[in-house]
Design a protein around this motif. Sequence first.
Motif, mmCIF file in Angstrom:
data_model
loop_
_atom_site.group_PDB
_atom_site.id
_atom_site.type_symbol
_atom_site.label_atom_id
_atom_site.label_comp_id
_atom_site.label_asym_id
_atom_site.label_seq_id
_atom_site.Cartn_x
_atom_site.Cartn_y
_atom_site.Cartn_z
ATOM 1 N N SER A 1 46.686 6.484 26.997
ATOM 2 C CA SER A 1 47.319 7.782 27.257
ATOM 3 C C SER A 1 46.718 8.911 26.419
ATOM 4 C CB SER A 1 48.831 7.697 26.994
ATOM 5 O OG SER A 1 49.471 8.893 27.387
ATOM 6 N N PRO A 2 45.536 9.423 26.825
ATOM 7 C CA PRO A 2 44.951 10.564 26.100
ATOM 8 C C PRO A 2 45.806 11.811 26.274
ATOM 9 C CG PRO A 2 43.740 10.125 28.119
ATOM 10 C CD PRO A 2 44.716 9.000 27.959
ATOM 11 N N LYS B 1 31.810 -1.383 37.646
ATOM 12 C CA LYS B 1 32.964 -2.175 37.221
ATOM 13 C C LYS B 1 33.303 -1.913 35.760
ATOM 14 C CE LYS B 1 32.556 -6.067 40.440
ATOM 15 N NZ LYS B 1 32.258 -7.510 40.564
ATOM 16 N N VAL B 2 32.273 -1.864 34.922
ATOM 17 C CA VAL B 2 32.500 -1.577 33.495
ATOM 18 C C VAL B 2 33.143 -0.205 33.327
ATOM 19 C CG1 VAL B 2 31.373 -1.131 31.284
ATOM 20 C CG2 VAL B 2 30.663 -3.084 32.675
ATOM 21 N N ALA B 3 32.643 0.773 34.097
ATOM 22 C CA ALA B 3 33.192 2.129 34.012
ATOM 23 C C ALA B 3 34.666 2.152 34.416
ATOM 24 C CB ALA B 3 32.387 3.074 34.901
ATOM 25 N N ILE B 4 35.016 1.386 35.469
ATOM 26 C CA ILE B 4 36.412 1.328 35.922
ATOM 27 C C ILE B 4 37.314 0.753 34.840
ATOM 28 C CG2 ILE B 4 37.991 0.193 37.540
ATOM 29 C CD1 ILE B 4 35.798 0.455 39.675
ATOM 30 N N PHE B 5 36.882 -0.360 34.237
ATOM 31 C CA PHE B 5 37.711 -0.976 33.204
ATOM 32 C C PHE B 5 37.836 -0.081 31.975
ATOM 33 C CE2 PHE B 5 36.925 -4.963 35.553
ATOM 34 C CZ PHE B 5 38.216 -5.459 35.561
ATOM 35 N N ILE B 6 36.768 0.624 31.627
ATOM 36 C CA ILE B 6 36.833 1.553 30.489
ATOM 37 C C ILE B 6 37.831 2.673 30.780
ATOM 38 C CG2 ILE B 6 35.551 3.308 29.208
ATOM 39 C CD1 ILE B 6 33.100 1.507 29.372
ATOM 40 N N LEU B 7 37.755 3.222 31.989
ATOM 41 C CA LEU B 7 38.676 4.302 32.371
ATOM 42 C C LEU B 7 40.123 3.823 32.370
ATOM 43 C CD1 LEU B 7 36.617 5.914 35.275
ATOM 44 C CD2 LEU B 7 37.152 6.972 33.074
ATOM 45 N N TYR C 1 49.473 15.564 28.988
ATOM 46 C CA TYR C 1 48.933 14.245 29.321
ATOM 47 C C TYR C 1 47.756 14.362 30.301
ATOM 48 C CZ TYR C 1 53.147 12.387 27.149
ATOM 49 O OH TYR C 1 54.141 12.082 26.259
ATOM 50 N N TYR C 2 46.770 13.450 30.119
ATOM 51 C CA TYR C 2 45.576 13.471 30.957
ATOM 52 C C TYR C 2 45.228 12.097 31.537
ATOM 53 C CZ TYR C 2 44.665 18.232 29.462
ATOM 54 O OH TYR C 2 44.769 19.580 29.256
ATOM 55 N N TYR C 3 46.111 11.111 31.395
ATOM 56 C CA TYR C 3 45.803 9.774 31.886
ATOM 57 C C TYR C 3 45.612 9.754 33.400
ATOM 58 C CZ TYR C 3 50.713 9.612 33.294
ATOM 59 O OH TYR C 3 51.920 9.881 33.876
ATOM 60 N N HIS C 4 46.314 10.628 34.111
ATOM 61 C CA HIS C 4 46.229 10.625 35.569
ATOM 62 C C HIS C 4 44.830 11.010 36.058
ATOM 63 C CE1 HIS C 4 47.344 14.676 34.289
ATOM 64 N NE2 HIS C 4 46.781 15.117 35.383
ATOM 65 N N LEU C 5 44.120 11.840 35.293
ATOM 66 C CA LEU C 5 42.760 12.218 35.679
ATOM 67 C C LEU C 5 41.825 11.009 35.603
ATOM 68 C CD1 LEU C 5 42.452 15.669 33.857
ATOM 69 C CD2 LEU C 5 43.024 15.233 36.246
ATOM 70 N N LEU C 6 42.004 10.202 34.547
ATOM 71 C CA LEU C 6 41.189 9.009 34.397
ATOM 72 C C LEU C 6 41.490 8.002 35.511
ATOM 73 C CD1 LEU C 6 41.541 8.598 30.535
ATOM 74 C CD2 LEU C 6 39.594 9.510 31.778
ATOM 75 N N LEU C 7 42.763 7.881 35.877
ATOM 76 C CA LEU C 7 43.133 6.975 36.950
ATOM 77 C C LEU C 7 42.526 7.415 38.283
ATOM 78 C CD1 LEU C 7 46.893 6.278 36.124
ATOM 79 C CD2 LEU C 7 44.937 4.768 35.743
ATOM 80 N N LEU C 8 42.455 8.709 38.526
ATOM 81 C CA LEU C 8 41.857 9.213 39.763
ATOM 82 C C LEU C 8 40.367 8.896 39.825
ATOM 83 C CD1 LEU C 8 43.603 12.702 40.138
ATOM 84 C CD2 LEU C 8 43.908 10.692 41.584
ATOM 85 N N VAL C 9 39.679 9.050 38.687
ATOM 86 C CA VAL C 9 38.249 8.732 38.646
ATOM 87 C C VAL C 9 38.040 7.236 38.864
ATOM 88 C CG1 VAL C 9 36.163 8.746 37.222
ATOM 89 C CG2 VAL C 9 37.729 10.688 37.138
ATOM 90 N N ALA C 10 38.879 6.404 38.214
ATOM 91 C CA ALA C 10 38.772 4.950 38.385
ATOM 92 C C ALA C 10 39.026 4.553 39.837
ATOM 93 C CB ALA C 10 39.768 4.250 37.456
ATOM 94 N N LEU C 11 40.001 5.197 40.469
ATOM 95 C CA LEU C 11 40.298 4.906 41.873
ATOM 96 C C LEU C 11 39.121 5.277 42.763
ATOM 97 C CD1 LEU C 11 42.277 4.068 44.089
ATOM 98 C CD2 LEU C 11 43.164 6.418 44.079
ATOM 99 N N ALA C 12 38.484 6.408 42.469
ATOM 100 C CA ALA C 12 37.326 6.831 43.259
ATOM 101 C C ALA C 12 36.189 5.826 43.140
ATOM 102 C CB ALA C 12 36.869 8.214 42.804
ATOM 103 N N LEU C 13 35.945 5.328 41.932
ATOM 104 C CA LEU C 13 34.895 4.330 41.734
ATOM 105 C C LEU C 13 35.233 3.013 42.446
ATOM 106 C CD1 LEU C 13 34.032 4.910 37.966
ATOM 107 C CD2 LEU C 13 32.711 5.622 39.966
ATOM 108 N N LEU C 14 36.514 2.633 42.412
ATOM 109 C CA LEU C 14 36.940 1.410 43.089
ATOM 110 C C LEU C 14 36.736 1.524 44.592
ATOM 111 C CD1 LEU C 14 38.248 -1.372 42.837
ATOM 112 C CD2 LEU C 14 40.492 -0.252 42.989
ATOM 113 N N LEU C 15 37.061 2.671 45.159
ATOM 114 C CA LEU C 15 36.847 2.896 46.593
ATOM 115 C C LEU C 15 35.368 2.867 46.929
ATOM 116 C CD1 LEU C 15 39.465 5.741 47.271
ATOM 117 C CD2 LEU C 15 39.610 3.335 47.953
#
Length: 307
Positions: free
Chosen positions: A67-68, A54-60, A284-298
């Motif tokens: 927006s890195p 959960k912490v990792a998801i919120f950080i991501l 832009y690289y924010y979409h990569l972080l969102l994909l990782v967060a989505l994977a962790l959420l799943l």
Amino acid sequence: MDYYSFEYPYLIFLLFPIIYCLYRCKERLKPIYFVHLHFLSAKKSFYKLEWIVKVAIFILLAIALASPIIVDRVDPLNRNGKDIVLAIDASGSMNSSGFDFESEEKTSQRLSRFEIAKLVAAEFIQKRVGDNVGVVLYGDFAFIASPITFEKNIIVEMLSYLTQGMAGQNTAIGEAIAMSVRAFKHSKAKSKIIVLLTDGEHNSGDISPKDALVLAEEENIKIYTIGMGNRGEADEALLKTIAQASGGEFFYATNAKELREIYESIDGLESSKIKSRDYLLKEYYYHLLLLVALALLLFLINREMRK
């Protein structure tokens, strides 16, 4: 030059209250009394892993909101450079051969003087990392083949379409200088340079080299002159006068190797600041972080469903 940054860096501060809350605001569980506590060890392990995920998801998510980006600072006009106009003779005599050209593959080609002048000029243009370059072609008259620009590849491609004789068969050196001066109309560079190349004598045009030289001096434009071909074909006296009066230098090339060396010498010119705006390319690289967060959420959802 590339560097890493955030488009909205202040959103990074969202991390601190979120992480603090995750740590301090734990879910209150109703106590259950059970004798055999060792049966719950696996659950405790999962709860610890769940909290880390959960912490990792919120950080991501917080970093994604910031927006890195990777910024490529392309500074085509605001750089230490100079504005250069190449005035190339396209008169009838430039169709002569006997001015051998050795390519980068070390193969010798027998080309016309005009074709060799274009090839060497293209090499020179591609090396002008911090400069803006324009091209003037002249014969009976002169015209701006390419306005002063930072887009080197476009200029080099344009050179390939120029042909000998398209401006007439004579040599209007005065017209060439005057048109080159006109090419600097919108230039903000402190250092303005004309590199004039010819293999003949001034014999055409409504503007004399003397009058054209006055125009260049008024705009503080330095002129480097290059005579090419056999000695005596180009008007060395005139070319020397033009170069000396404008603060430039006169060169003479009897072969392609010498012509290359002349352009390399001009390559050592001083540079100056050109005032204009920066141009930034952002990746832009924010979409990569969102994909990782989505994977962790799943992953969490899947574990919860299997409990």
